[in-house]
Design a protein around this motif. Structure first.
Motif, short mmCIF file in Angstrom:
data_model
loop_
_atom_site.label_atom_id
_atom_site.label_comp_id
_atom_site.label_asym_id
_atom_site.label_seq_id
_atom_site.Cartn_x
_atom_site.Cartn_y
_atom_site.Cartn_z
N ASP A 100 36.51 36.56 31.77
CA ASP A 100 37.39 36.41 31.12
C ASP A 100 37.62 35.13 31.44
OD1 ASP A 100 37.75 39.05 30.44
OD2 ASP A 100 38.87 39.74 32.50
N ASN A 101 38.40 34.50 30.10
CA ASN A 101 39.29 33.40 30.35
C ASN A 101 39.75 33.17 31.34
OD1 ASN A 101 38.37 32.04 28.36
ND2 ASN A 101 40.61 32.99 26.91
N TYR A 102 40.22 31.95 32.74
CA TYR A 102 41.02 31.20 33.37
C TYR A 102 42.89 31.74 32.98
CZ TYR A 102 37.27 30.55 36.87
OH TYR A 102 36.55 31.03 37.52
N LYS A 103 43.16 32.22 33.91
CA LYS A 103 44.50 32.08 34.20
C LYS A 103 45.57 31.98 35.20
CE LYS A 103 44.16 34.27 29.85
NZ LYS A 103 44.19 33.93 28.90
N LEU A 104 46.90 30.95 35.26
CA LEU A 104 47.55 31.12 36.53
C LEU A 104 47.62 32.14 37.18
CD1 LEU A 104 49.03 27.70 35.80
CD2 LEU A 104 46.53 27.56 36.63
N PHE A 105 47.58 32.12 38.43
CA PHE A 105 48.59 33.43 39.21
C PHE A 105 49.27 32.94 40.79
CE2 PHE A 105 45.13 34.53 37.01
CZ PHE A 105 45.13 36.79 36.97
N ARG A 106 50.26 32.98 40.98
CA ARG A 106 50.98 33.12 42.20
C ARG A 106 51.31 34.50 43.12
NH1 ARG A 106 57.52 32.73 42.17
NH2 ARG A 106 57.08 34.89 42.18
N VAL A 107 50.33 33.81 44.20
CA VAL A 107 50.47 35.11 45.12
C VAL A 107 51.35 34.84 46.91
CG1 VAL A 107 47.55 34.37 45.96
CG2 VAL A 107 48.66 37.03 46.39
N SER A 108 51.72 35.46 47.49
CA SER A 108 52.89 35.06 48.16
C SER A 108 52.05 34.98 50.06
CB SER A 108 53.82 36.04 48.25
OG SER A 108 53.97 35.50 50.14
N VAL A 109 51.47 34.12 50.21
CA VAL A 109 51.11 33.85 51.55
C VAL A 109 51.49 35.10 52.55
CG1 VAL A 109 50.35 32.45 53.58
CG2 VAL A 109 50.52 31.12 51.04
N GLU A 110 53.12 35.14 52.76
CA GLU A 110 53.56 35.97 53.85
C GLU A 110 52.84 37.46 53.63
OE1 GLU A 110 57.34 35.19 53.04
OE2 GLU A 110 57.41 33.01 54.34
#
Length: 110
Positions: A100-110
């Protein structure tokens, strides 16, 4: 899948960098590679890429406890980490599946 690891601080070395003595401490050990470390604003952890789980996933290493844990465990590679300004999130490029092509993601550290 590894939920947590304890990284031991392997050694302290003193070397000369630009004429100044610096203490250098190895943070990871094992038969895997670690790269692209990004430190949190409050210096409590670093996020980094590692192939510890078989493909390139993101891990967090907490400085206070010395423990590390997998932040992502997708079947495809996750890379190019960055911390949000408040240190609560890691932003990274990843793919849901290999190929797959790369996408941007956000994940919580907590």
């Amino acid at each position: 899948m590894m939920n947590s690891l304890i990284y031991t601080f392997i050694f302290f070395a003193t070397c000369s960098l630009f004429g100044q003595q610096k203490n250098i401490r190895q943070l990871t050990e094992g038969d895997f590679s670690s790269r692209s470390p990004v430190g949190s604003q409050d210096s409590s952890y670093i996020a980094f890429e590692s192939n510890l789980t078989g493909n390139r996933d993101l891990l967090i290493l907490e400085f206070q406890t010395g423990k590390a844990f997998a932040l992502t465990t997708s079947p495809a590679s996750d890379r190019y980490t960055s911390c949000s300004p408040d240190g609560k999130y890691i932003i990274y490029a990843g793919a849901k599946n290999n190929g797959d092509n790369y996408k941007l993601f956000r994940v919580s550290v907590e």
